[in-house]
Scaffold this active site. Structure first.
Site, PDB file in Angstrom:
ATOM      1  N   LEU A   1     -23.111  30.394 -26.764  1.00 34.35           N
ATOM      2  CA  LEU A   1     -22.974  29.097 -26.104  1.00 34.35           C
ATOM      3  C   LEU A   1     -24.304  28.345 -26.106  1.00 34.35           C
ATOM      4  CD1 LEU A   1     -20.938  30.622 -23.169  1.00 34.35           C
ATOM      5  CD2 LEU A   1     -20.021  29.177 -24.993  1.00 34.35           C
ATOM      6  N   PRO A   2     -24.265  27.024 -25.893  1.00 36.71           N
ATOM      7  CA  PRO A   2     -25.516  26.253 -25.998  1.00 36.71           C
ATOM      8  C   PRO A   2     -26.582  26.623 -24.970  1.00 36.71           C
ATOM      9  CG  PRO A   2     -23.586  24.792 -26.110  1.00 36.71           C
ATOM     10  CD  PRO A   2     -23.077  26.153 -25.745  1.00 36.71           C
TER      11      PRO A   2
ATOM     12  N   THR B   1     -29.004  31.590 -26.527  1.00 31.66           N
ATOM     13  CA  THR B   1     -30.411  31.518 -26.097  1.00 31.66           C
ATOM     14  C   THR B   1     -30.446  30.766 -24.777  1.00 31.66           C
ATOM     15  OG1 THR B   1     -31.130  31.409 -28.396  1.00 31.66           O
ATOM     16  CG2 THR B   1     -32.725  30.739 -26.712  1.00 31.66           C
TER      17      THR B   1
ATOM     18  N   LYS C   1     -36.905  35.977 -27.580  1.00 32.44           N
ATOM     19  CA  LYS C   1     -36.384  34.857 -28.384  1.00 32.44           C
ATOM     20  C   LYS C   1     -37.149  33.558 -28.081  1.00 32.44           C
ATOM     21  CE  LYS C   1     -33.560  32.012 -30.478  1.00 32.44           C
ATOM     22  NZ  LYS C   1     -33.502  31.828 -31.906  1.00 32.44           N
TER      23      LYS C   1
ATOM     24  N   LYS D   1     -34.484  22.223 -26.297  1.00 34.59           N
ATOM     25  CA  LYS D   1     -34.102  23.105 -25.182  1.00 34.59           C
ATOM     26  C   LYS D   1     -34.977  24.357 -25.175  1.00 34.59           C
ATOM     27  CE  LYS D   1     -31.216  26.216 -26.068  1.00 34.59           C
ATOM     28  NZ  LYS D   1     -30.232  27.207 -26.401  1.00 34.59           N
TER      29      LYS D   1
HETATM   30  P1  NAD Z   1     -23.193  24.844 -31.252  1.00 37.22           P
HETATM   31  O1  NAD Z   1     -23.314  23.697 -30.326  1.00 37.22           O
HETATM   32  O2  NAD Z   1     -22.894  24.593 -32.687  1.00 37.22           O
HETATM   33  O3  NAD Z   1     -22.080  25.881 -30.696  1.00 37.22           O
HETATM   34  C1  NAD Z   1     -21.899  26.167 -29.346  1.00 37.22           C
HETATM   35  C2  NAD Z   1     -20.410  26.124 -29.079  1.00 37.22           C
HETATM   36  O4  NAD Z   1     -20.148  26.506 -27.714  1.00 37.22           O
HETATM   37  C3  NAD Z   1     -19.811  24.722 -29.260  1.00 37.22           C
HETATM   38  O5  NAD Z   1     -18.795  24.774 -30.238  1.00 37.22           O
HETATM   39  C4  NAD Z   1     -19.289  24.361 -27.883  1.00 37.22           C
HETATM   40  O6  NAD Z   1     -18.106  23.587 -27.914  1.00 37.22           O
HETATM   41  C5  NAD Z   1     -19.040  25.740 -27.289  1.00 37.22           C
HETATM   42  N1  NAD Z   1     -18.976  25.754 -25.835  1.00 37.22           N
HETATM   43  C6  NAD Z   1     -19.775  25.139 -24.931  1.00 37.22           C
HETATM   44  N2  NAD Z   1     -19.384  25.419 -23.679  1.00 37.22           N
HETATM   45  C7  NAD Z   1     -18.319  26.242 -23.791  1.00 37.22           C
HETATM   46  C8  NAD Z   1     -17.459  26.870 -22.858  1.00 37.22           C
HETATM   47  N3  NAD Z   1     -17.630  26.714 -21.540  1.00 37.22           N
HETATM   48  N4  NAD Z   1     -16.441  27.643 -23.315  1.00 37.22           N
HETATM   49  C9  NAD Z   1     -16.253  27.803 -24.641  1.00 37.22           C
HETATM   50  N5  NAD Z   1     -17.025  27.229 -25.591  1.00 37.22           N
HETATM   51  C10 NAD Z   1     -18.040  26.462 -25.161  1.00 37.22           C
HETATM   52  O7  NAD Z   1     -24.535  25.681 -31.083  1.00 37.22           O
HETATM   53  P2  NAD Z   1     -25.111  26.797 -32.087  1.00 37.22           P
HETATM   54  O8  NAD Z   1     -26.042  26.143 -33.032  1.00 37.22           O
HETATM   55  O9  NAD Z   1     -23.997  27.629 -32.595  1.00 37.22           O
HETATM   56  O10 NAD Z   1     -26.026  27.600 -31.057  1.00 37.22           O
HETATM   57  C11 NAD Z   1     -25.465  28.474 -30.078  1.00 37.22           C
HETATM   58  C12 NAD Z   1     -26.589  29.236 -29.399  1.00 37.22           C
HETATM   59  O11 NAD Z   1     -27.309  29.983 -30.376  1.00 37.22           O
HETATM   60  C13 NAD Z   1     -27.619  28.336 -28.702  1.00 37.22           C
HETATM   61  O12 NAD Z   1     -28.041  28.944 -27.517  1.00 37.22           O
HETATM   62  C14 NAD Z   1     -28.743  28.251 -29.724  1.00 37.22           C
HETATM   63  O13 NAD Z   1     -29.996  27.992 -29.103  1.00 37.22           O
HETATM   64  C15 NAD Z   1     -28.676  29.612 -30.359  1.00 37.22           C
HETATM   65  N6  NAD Z   1     -29.178  29.705 -31.752  1.00 37.22           N
HETATM   66  C16 NAD Z   1     -28.794  28.778 -32.681  1.00 37.22           C
HETATM   67  C17 NAD Z   1     -29.280  28.904 -33.984  1.00 37.22           C
HETATM   68  C18 NAD Z   1     -28.906  27.899 -35.070  1.00 37.22           C
HETATM   69  O14 NAD Z   1     -29.544  27.929 -36.153  1.00 37.22           O
HETATM   70  N7  NAD Z   1     -27.925  27.022 -34.863  1.00 37.22           N
HETATM   71  C19 NAD Z   1     -30.112  29.960 -34.342  1.00 37.22           C
HETATM   72  C20 NAD Z   1     -30.441  30.897 -33.384  1.00 37.22           C
HETATM   73  C21 NAD Z   1     -29.962  30.766 -32.078  1.00 37.22           C
END
Ligand code: NAD
Length: 304
Positions: free
Chosen positions: A67-68, A98, A173, A248
Site C-alpha cells: 500500500l502507499p 514502505t 528501507k 513521501k
Molecule cells: P501504487 O500507488 O501503484 O499502488 C498502491 C495500491 O494500493 C494502489 O493501487 C491503491 O489503489 C491501493 N490501495 C490504497 N489504499 C488501499 C486500501 N485501503 N485497500 C486496498 N488497496 C489500497 O504504489 P506502488 O508504486 O505499487 O508502491 C506501493 C508501496 O511500495 C509504497 O509504499 C512504495 O513506497 C513502495 N515501493 C514502490 C516501489 C516502486 O518502484 N513503485 C519500489 C519500492 C517500494
C-alpha cells in the site's frame, strides 16, 4: 490447511509481485480500492475479489499488503473492518509497504497481542525488480516470523534480509531510499552537465557505469532516455516509482533523522527539490523526471 494468500494493493508493485506468486503455483486472491487496478489485474488473470469483507476469513493463511502509506496500512490492518480482527492466529501478516517505523511497530504489536505473527517487509528494486522477482526485501520482526515468511519472500525477491525487530525493515528501507533520492539528483546533474559540455551522454553514461561515479540511477535506472531499455525515462517518465512516493520516503527519512538527531543535509535539500517538483503537479510522474529540474533549458525530453 491448504495455503491461501490474500494480496491487498495491486498497484505498480503489488500486481507483478502477486503474479509471481501465482506463477509459482500459489493460490492467490487480490484486492484493491482502485477500479483501474482491478481491471488491470483481471487482464493479468489475477483472481480478483471486489469486496474485502468476503476476502478475509479464517481460511486465509497469509496476507500480503503493498500500500502507499502508513495510514493505508493502519486502515487495512487496524480499521473498523481491520484484518487483525478477522484472520486466525495461524495467519501470517506481511506488510511490504514502505511506511513510517512507528506505524509499522504499532500494527505489528497489535497483531502480536492477538497471537498473530507479523513482519514489515518493504522492498527495493523498482517495478522491474518486482516483475523479474529480483527485489531486495528488508524484514523486521521475530526470527521465527521471518523464517515462516522466507519461502514466499524468495518467490518475490532475490535478496532477503532480516534487519531486526518489528519496524527495522522500514528503518532500513528509509535509509536506502534516502540515498536513492539523493543519487537520482546527482546522476541527473552529471548527465545534464555532460549534455551542456557537448559530450556524448551515452559515452559519459558508459564511463560512469564503470567508474567511481556509478550508482543505481546510473547503472539500472538512468534519468535520461536512450541509455537503458525499459526504464521510465524511455517511456515519457510514466511511473515506475513516482516522484510522490520518493517525496513521501524523504519525508519519512527527515522525520526519523529529527527523532534521533542525525545530520542529513543532502537529504534535506533533496526533500526540498522533490517537494517543489510534486507541488508543481509532477507527483504521479516517475521520480527520475527530477532530471527536468536540474536540466533547465537543456532538458528537452517528452514527459506524460
Ligand atoms: P501504487 O500507488 O501503484 O499502488 C498502491 C495500491 O494500493 C494502489 O493501487 C491503491 O489503489 C491501493 N490501495 C490504497 N489504499 C488501499 C486500501 N485501503 N485497500 C486496498 N488497496 C489500497 O504504489 P506502488 O508504486 O505499487 O508502491 C506501493 C508501496 O511500495 C509504497 O509504499 C512504495 O513506497 C513502495 N515501493 C514502490 C516501489 C516502486 O518502484 N513503485 C519500489 C519500492 C517500494
Amino acid at each position: 490447511m491448504s495455503e491461501l494468500i490474500v494480496f491487498i494493493g495491486i498497484g505498480n508493485m503489488g500486481n507483478p509481485m502477486a503474479q509471481n506468486l501465482v506463477k509459482a503455483g500459489k493460490e492467490v486472491k487480490v484486492f484493491d480500492v482502485s477500479k483501474k487496478m482491478i481491471e488491470k489485474a483481471k487482464k493479468n488473470k489475477l483472481n480478483v475479489v471486489e469486496n474485502l469483507d468476503d476476502l478475509i476469513t479464517n481460511k486465509v493463511t497469509t496476507v500480503i499488503t503493498m500500500l502507499p502509506e502508513g495510514k493505508n496500512s493502519k486502515e487495512v490492518y487496524l480499521g473498523d473492518k481491520g484484518i487483525i480482527n478477522k484472520v486466525s492466529k495461524n495467519c501470517l501478516l506481511i506488510d511490504c509497504s514502505t511506511i513510517d517505523i512507528q506505524t509499522s511497530i504499532e500494527i505489528g504489536k497489535k497483531a502480536t497481542e492477538k497471537g498473530i505473527k507479523m513482519i514489515d517487509a518493504p522492498v527495493s528494486g523498482g517495478v522491474m525488480g518486482a516483475q523479474k522477482a529480483t527485489l531486495n526485501i528488508m524484514v523486521g520482526g521475530t526470527k521465527d516470523a521471518y523464517n515462516i515468511a522466507l519461502p514466499l519472500l524468495k518467490i518475490m525477491g532475490k535478496n532477503i534480509f532480516h534487519a531486526g525487530d518489528l519496524g527495522s525493515g522500514n528503518g532500513a528501507k528509509i535509509c536506502n531510499n534516502m540515498s536513492l533520492g539523493i543519487t537520482m539528483i546527482a546522476a541527473s546533474e552529471s548527465l545534464m552537465l555532460a549534455k551542456r559540455l557537448n559530450i556524448d551522454i551515452k559515452k559519459v553514461h558508459e564511463i560512469m557505469k564503470n567508474a567511481s561515479g556509478n550508482s543505481w540511477p546510473i547503472s539500472v535506472y538512468p534519468p535520461l532516455p536512450g541509455l537503458i531499455e525499459g526504464t521510465p525515462s524511455n517511456n515519457n517518465y510514466r511511473a515506475g516509482f513516482s516522484a510522490g512516493m520518493m517525496n513521501k520516503d524523504l519525508k519519512l527519512a527527515n522525520e526519523c533523522a529529527k527523532q534521533v538527531n542525525a545530520s542529513t543535509p543532502l537529504a534535506n535539500i533533496a526533500l526540498e527539490i522533490y517537494d517543489k517538483f510534486c507541488k508543481e503537479g509532477n507527483d504521479t510522474k516517475d521520480f527520475s523526471a527530477i532530471s527536468k529540474v536540474v536540466g533547465g533549458d537543456a532538458w528537452n525530453y517528452p514527459i506524460d
